[in-house]
Scaffold this motif. Structure first.
Motif, PDB file in Angstrom:
ATOM      1  N   CYS A   1       0.642  -1.407   0.128  1.00  0.00           N
ATOM      2  CA  CYS A   1      -0.217   0.070  -0.059  1.00  0.00           C
ATOM      3  C   CYS A   1       0.876   1.096   0.098  1.00  0.00           C
ATOM      4  O   CYS A   1       1.519   1.420   0.745  1.00  0.00           O
ATOM      5  N   PHE A   2       1.122   2.130  -1.014  1.00  0.00           N
ATOM      6  CA  PHE A   2       1.310   3.545  -0.720  1.00  0.00           C
ATOM      7  C   PHE A   2       0.798   4.412  -0.894  1.00  0.00           C
ATOM      8  O   PHE A   2      -0.105   4.549  -0.523  1.00  0.00           O
ATOM      9  N   ILE A   3       1.918   5.038  -0.112  1.00  0.00           N
ATOM     10  CA  ILE A   3       1.118   6.037   0.223  1.00  0.00           C
ATOM     11  C   ILE A   3       0.426   6.919  -0.147  1.00  0.00           C
ATOM     12  O   ILE A   3      -0.830   7.604  -0.398  1.00  0.00           O
ATOM     13  N   ARG A   4       1.776   8.039  -1.129  1.00  0.00           N
ATOM     14  CA  ARG A   4       0.590   8.667  -2.420  1.00  0.00           C
ATOM     15  C   ARG A   4      -0.134   7.641  -3.705  1.00  0.00           C
ATOM     16  O   ARG A   4      -1.496   8.245  -3.313  1.00  0.00           O
ATOM     17  N   ASP A   5      -0.367   6.038  -3.552  1.00  0.00           N
ATOM     18  CA  ASP A   5      -1.031   5.791  -4.092  1.00  0.00           C
ATOM     19  C   ASP A   5      -2.482   5.741  -3.770  1.00  0.00           C
ATOM     20  O   ASP A   5      -3.701   5.523  -3.847  1.00  0.00           O
ATOM     21  N   PHE A   6      -2.645   6.071  -2.537  1.00  0.00           N
ATOM     22  CA  PHE A   6      -3.868   5.808  -1.609  1.00  0.00           C
ATOM     23  C   PHE A   6      -4.995   6.634  -1.012  1.00  0.00           C
ATOM     24  O   PHE A   6      -5.462   6.499  -1.028  1.00  0.00           O
TER      25      PHE A   6
ATOM     26  N   TYR B   1       5.913   5.805 -19.265  1.00  0.00           N
ATOM     27  CA  TYR B   1       6.049   6.206 -17.981  1.00  0.00           C
ATOM     28  C   TYR B   1       6.437   7.201 -17.802  1.00  0.00           C
ATOM     29  O   TYR B   1       5.495   8.136 -17.820  1.00  0.00           O
ATOM     30  N   HIS B   2       7.163   7.732 -16.556  1.00  0.00           N
ATOM     31  CA  HIS B   2       7.640   9.021 -15.853  1.00  0.00           C
ATOM     32  C   HIS B   2       8.310  10.276 -17.458  1.00  0.00           C
ATOM     33  O   HIS B   2       8.061  11.782 -17.227  1.00  0.00           O
ATOM     34  N   ASN B   3       8.742   9.285 -18.239  1.00  0.00           N
ATOM     35  CA  ASN B   3       9.324  10.291 -19.471  1.00  0.00           C
ATOM     36  C   ASN B   3       8.540  10.676 -20.110  1.00  0.00           C
ATOM     37  O   ASN B   3       8.845  10.098 -21.716  1.00  0.00           O
TER      38      ASN B   3
ATOM     39  N   ASN C   1       1.260   8.815 -20.296  1.00  0.00           N
ATOM     40  CA  ASN C   1       0.136   9.530 -19.927  1.00  0.00           C
ATOM     41  C   ASN C   1       0.000   8.747 -18.499  1.00  0.00           C
ATOM     42  O   ASN C   1      -0.270   7.555 -18.870  1.00  0.00           O
ATOM     43  N   TRP C   2      -1.167   9.061 -17.191  1.00  0.00           N
ATOM     44  CA  TRP C   2      -1.182   8.043 -16.423  1.00  0.00           C
ATOM     45  C   TRP C   2      -2.712   8.681 -16.259  1.00  0.00           C
ATOM     46  O   TRP C   2      -2.789   9.448 -15.503  1.00  0.00           O
ATOM     47  N   PRO C   3      -3.239   7.559 -16.161  1.00  0.00           N
ATOM     48  CA  PRO C   3      -4.802   8.012 -16.150  1.00  0.00           C
ATOM     49  C   PRO C   3      -5.003   8.231 -14.421  1.00  0.00           C
ATOM     50  O   PRO C   3      -6.306   8.930 -14.107  1.00  0.00           O
TER      51      PRO C   3
HETATM   52  C1  GLC Z   1       5.199   3.651  -9.740  1.00  0.00           C
HETATM   53  C2  GLC Z   1       5.246   4.917  -9.256  1.00  0.00           C
HETATM   54  C3  GLC Z   1       4.486   5.270  -8.335  1.00  0.00           C
HETATM   55  C4  GLC Z   1       3.487   5.250  -7.110  1.00  0.00           C
HETATM   56  C5  GLC Z   1       3.935   3.706  -7.227  1.00  0.00           C
HETATM   57  C6  GLC Z   1       2.660   2.461  -7.076  1.00  0.00           C
HETATM   58  O1  GLC Z   1       6.921   3.060  -8.698  1.00  0.00           O
HETATM   59  O2  GLC Z   1       6.695   5.460  -9.934  1.00  0.00           O
HETATM   60  O3  GLC Z   1       4.133   6.876  -8.542  1.00  0.00           O
HETATM   61  O4  GLC Z   1       3.513   5.450  -5.935  1.00  0.00           O
HETATM   62  O5  GLC Z   1       4.858   3.081  -8.534  1.00  0.00           O
HETATM   63  O6  GLC Z   1       2.348   2.641  -7.709  1.00  0.00           O
END
Ligand code: GLC
Length: 458
Positions: A42-47, A364-366, A369-371
Motif C-alpha cells: 500500500c503506497f501512501i501516495r497511491d492511497f 512511463y515518467h518520461n 500518460n497517467w490515468p
Molecule cells: C511507481 C510510480 C509511483 C507509484 C508506485 C506504485 O513506482 O512511479 O509513483 O507510487 O509505482 O504505484
C-alpha cells in the motif's frame, strides 16, 4: 459493455488491505505479473485517491485507520550508522506480513528497499493533506486534535522547516522523491514537491491547536514560510510569453540584491520547443528552478496541485488551464494526463535518466500518460470554470480505461498505446476515474480539498 465505474469499484474493493480485522489501505496493483514486487504494497501516495473516494462514500473510518497506521509506522525507521536521518519521515509504502501462526506484522519501506533507493518526501505531505480532507468531510476534530496527530503534524512541519544549505524558500530534495520515483532530473526544487509543501503548510496551520504551547513556534514559522514560498513560486516559476521574452533578452552575470535575473538563467538555455509550444494567452509554472537552472518542462501534477491548493493565484490558475485547453492533444490526447511534456530524448535522456529503459521517450515518467492524474485535472478544471475540460477528460477515460484493464500508464506522444511495462489493475487508475466522476456529478465534493481556514465542523 459493463459499467466502467462499477468495474472501478470492484477493483477498489479487491485491493483492500486488512490489519487486525480492519481495512487499513489499498494495494497499488492487483496485477499478478507486476514488474516490481512492491506493487503489492500500500503506497501512501497511491492511497490518496482511494481515501478521497472512501471519504465521499461515508467510509471515513478506513481513512482514519490508514492515517493512524502510517503515523505509527514512522517509528519503524532504522537509522544508518554514522548518519542521523531526518526525524522519522513517513514511508513510501507498507504491507501486512502474515506469519505461519497467523500473527500479522506491518512492514514499511522508507526508500531503503525501493528501486534506486529513493526518498519518499511526498508521503508526509500527502499524509497531512489527507488528514485535512478527512477532517473536513467527517468533522472528527477529536482525532485531529489527538496528541498523536498534533505531534505528527508538528514533526512533519518541523522536518520541512529545518535549516538546510539553502538560500531559497522552496524545499530542496533529491532526485525521484515523489510520484516520479526514478532518476529523471527532478532533483533540487521540483514543482510537485513545492505544491505539496504549500498544501501541507496550509493544512498543518489549519489543524494545529494554537492554544498548545508546543505548537506555537512551528505555527509562527510555518506562516512566514508559507508567505515566502507563495511569493517566490508565483514570481520565479511563472512562465508566459512576456516572461519568456524577458528571459530571452535577459542580462546575465549580475551581482547583488534587486537584480532582474537573480538566478542567472542564460537565454541560451531556453529549449527550442518551448518558444513554439507556449500558447499566446496562457502560462504555467516551470518544472524546477535553481542556480542557473530553469527546467522548462511542463509537469502536469505540480501545475494541477498548484491550481487546486491555491499556490498559483487566480489569474495564473486560469492561464494554466488554458494550456490544457490549447495543448489538449499533447497533455491529454487519447488518455489524460501526460505526466510531463515533452519527453527527454537522446543525450539528454541518457544523462538525466542514466539510460533508464523504463523511462524511454514518451513512456512511463518520461512523457507517459497517467490515468491517475485525471482526478486532479477534473478538480482543477471544475474549480476554474473549465467544466467542459473535465467532461472531456472523463469521457476519454470512461471509454478506454476499464476496457483496457486499468493500466498504470500509456505510451506515445498522445497516449495511444498501453504502457509497455505498465501493470494492469492499477488501483489509482480506477479510483481517479471514480473521483473524477463524483466531482463532475457533485462539485460540492471538491470542498474537501480546501486545505486552508481554521478547523470547523462540516
Ligand atoms: C511507481 C510510480 C509511483 C507509484 C508506485 C506504485 O513506482 O512511479 O509513483 O507510487 O509505482 O504505484
Amino acid at each position: 459493455m459493463t459499467d466502467p465505474i462499477a468495474s472501478a469499484y470492484r477493483l477498489l474493493e479487491a485491493s483492500m488491505v486488512h490489519y487486525q480485522g480492519q481495512p487499513v489501505g489499498t494495494i497499488a496493483s492487483l496485477d499478478a505479473h507486476a514488474p516490481a514486487e512492491n506493487y503489492a504494497d500500500c503506497f501512501i501516495r497511491d492511497f490518496v485517491p482511494s481515501g478521497l473516494v472512501f471519504l465521499l462514500d461515508g467510509r471515513g473510518e478506513i481513512v482514519r485507520n490508514f492515517l493512524s497506521i502510517v503515523l505509527r509506522l514512522r517509528d519503524q525507521q532504522e537509522e544508518m550508522e554514522g548518519h542521523r536521518l531526518l526525524p522519522k519521515v513517513m514511508p513510501a509504502s507498507f504491507r501486512v506480513l502474515v506469519h505461519e501462526d497467523g500473527r500479522e506484522e506491518l512492514h514499511a519501506d522508507f526508500g531503503d528497499r525501493a528501486i534506486g533507493r529513493v526518498a519518499p518526501v511526498d508521503s508526509m505531505m500527502w499524509w497531512i493533506i489527507l488528514l485535512r480532507a478527512y477532517c473536513r468531510v467527517t468533522g472528527d476534530t477529536g482525532f485531529v486534535r489527538s496528541t498523536e496527530c498534533q505531534r505528527g503534524i508538528r514533526l512533519i512541519l518541523n522536518i520541512c522547516l529545518q535549516d538546510r544549505f539553502e538560500v531559497f524558500p522552496t524545499l530542496l530534495v533529491p532526485d525521484g522523491s515523489f510520484m516520479i520515483d526514478r532518476r529523471m532530473g527532478v532533483y533540487g526544487h521540483p514543482l510537485e514537491i513545492q505544491a505539496l509543501f504549500f498544501g501541507a503548510l496550509q493544512a498543518g496551520l489549519a489543524m494545529l491547536d494554537p492554544a498548545d504551547a508546543e505548537s506555537q513556534a512551528v505555527i509562527r514559522q510555518s506562516r512566514k514560510r508559507l508567505d515566502q514560498l507563495t511569493d517566490y513560486v508565483r514570481h520565479y516559476y511563472w512562465l508566459d510569453l512576456a516572461r519568456l521574452n524577458h528571459i530571452h533578452r535577459a542580462r546575465t552575470e549580475m551581482f547583488g540584491h534587486d537584480i532582474e535575473n537573480a538566478l542567472n538563467i542564460y537565454p541560451e538555455s531556453i529549449p527550442d520547443w518551448v518558444t513554439d509550444w507556449l500558447p499566446e494567452d496562457a502560462g504555467y509554472l516551470v518544472g524546477n528552478l535553481g542556480p542557473g537552472r530553469m527546467d522548462f518542462r511542463f509537469f502536469s501534477f505540480g501545475n494541477l496541485l498548484a491550481v487546486l491548493f491555491g499556490l498559483a493565484d487566480a489569474r495564473q490558475s486560469r492561464l494554466i488551464m488554458e494550456v490544457f485547453q490549447q495543448r489538449w492533444d499533447d497533455l491529454a490526447g487519447m488518455m489524460p494526463v501526460k505526466i510531463c511534456y515533452p519527453a527527454m530524448e537522446g543525450e539528454e535522456w541518457r544523462l538525466l535518466t542514466g539510460s533508464d529503459p523504463k523511462n524511454i521517450p514518451w513512456s512511463y515518467h518520461n512523457g507517459g500518460n497517467w490515468p491517475t492524474l485525471i482526478w486532479a485535472l477534473v478538480a482543477a478544471a471544475l474549480n476554474t470554470g473549465h467544466g467542459y475540460l473535465a467532461e472531456r477528460a472523463r469521457e476519454v477515460a470512461l471509454h478506454r480505461l476499464a476496457h483496457d484493464g486499468w493500466p498504470e500508464y500509456y505510451d506515445g506522444r498522445n497516449g495511444r498505446l498501453i504502457g509497455r511495462r505498465a501493470n494492469y489493475n492499477q488501483t489509482w487508475s480506477a479510483t481517479a476515474l471514480i473521483l473524477a466522476d463524483k466531482f463532475i456529478k457533485d462539485p460540492s465534493g471538491l470542498d474537501m480539498l480546501r486545505l486552508g481556514g481554521a478547523e470547523e465542523a462540516p
